[in-house]
Enzyme design. Sequence first.
Site, short mmCIF file in Angstrom:
data_model
loop_
_atom_site.label_atom_id
_atom_site.label_comp_id
_atom_site.label_asym_id
_atom_site.label_seq_id
_atom_site.Cartn_x
_atom_site.Cartn_y
_atom_site.Cartn_z
N THR A 237 0.84 -1.20 0.00
CA THR A 237 0.00 0.00 0.00
C THR A 237 0.87 1.25 0.00
O THR A 237 1.83 1.37 0.77
CB THR A 237 -0.92 0.01 1.24
N CYS A 321 38.58 4.47 11.85
CA CYS A 321 39.80 4.08 12.55
C CYS A 321 39.45 3.15 13.71
O CYS A 321 38.64 3.50 14.57
CB CYS A 321 40.52 5.31 13.09
#
Length: 370
Positions: A237, A321
Amino acid sequence: MRQVYMDYNASTPLSTNVKTVLSYWMDRSYGNPSAGHWAGTEAKKAVEKARSRVADFIGAEPGEIVFTSGGTEGNNHVLKGIYELCGAKPCHIITTAVEHPAVMEPCRYLEKHGAVVTYVGTDSYGRVNPFDIEAAITKDTALISVMHANNETGTVQPIEEISAIARRFKVPFHTDASQSLGKIPVNVNDLGVDFLTIAGHKIYAPKGIGALYIRKTAALSPLLHGASHETGRRAGTENVLFTAALGEACADAASIDITEVQRLRNLFWELLQQNFPLRVHRNGHPVHTLPNTLHVRFTGITGQDLLQQMPFLAASTGAACHSGSVELSAALRALGLTEQEGAGAVRFSLGPYSTDEDVFAVIEALKQIL
């Protein structure tokens, strides 16, 4: 300090007009567009109006627009839909080494299921050579998928040249235009593409809505199966509220003064060069690039540490990192940067709500840090 937002390539704020549309439809979009009564009819009209506005924005026909949950679904739909069409035949897909994960991950998934994927490299600016795409084509090539503009570096790919090659070899061509819409001209006929992906939250609409352009002559299997929504191309829908917002956002994006955004981007780069001539370097293509994007790398500091010292600033790094090691993004790896160089990368992306004061605030903060 005042908060500064320079992460428009990640997501954009809602435009004023989009907020108005959302407010209007908040109490009016509860009808199911498939229902035959007055509430359903009103909702369907909203969906079809939005479809026309999205189509107008990219030079398509309304019937060629399928609403999705966003860019990731659109990319998955094209890649997996083409794979399904291959059936028992070999399926070869060509893409690039700098694609967004929403293309890279479906490709890796399809490789596990028998598809053959060629990842074409780029030059040191992150731009692909169309002849490398042509050289990768085989008799089994079922799709070429190349992003219009890179979300990190801002480098714009030669889509028109690649599409000419795709047409010559009769290979369907897809581009993810999530990052380029609203920043540079995007017209499906000028680009020559068969499929084009749109992400609403990149053009001032809410997150969770997008669209997929499917050329009326192109074949594509559905990704989601169910009822016959979106003329059978995408079951589920319709999200009337967000769909209406996307239509409004496309109308808004068409009127953005991108030259002002580019002026701010250029001012920012000039000030960075003036103040930190030995510590800042620009990544990406200097000419074929998005007008709002500035991707740079700083020496002597990681982008992660830099942004941590500037909590008022919203921007993005290009490397993660972890415990002393650096994991570069695919885009940075393609540029040929070392881990040390890539660790200092930061993407600044501006938009229509950016100001000179934002730029000056960031420059002053960088002076204190660098």
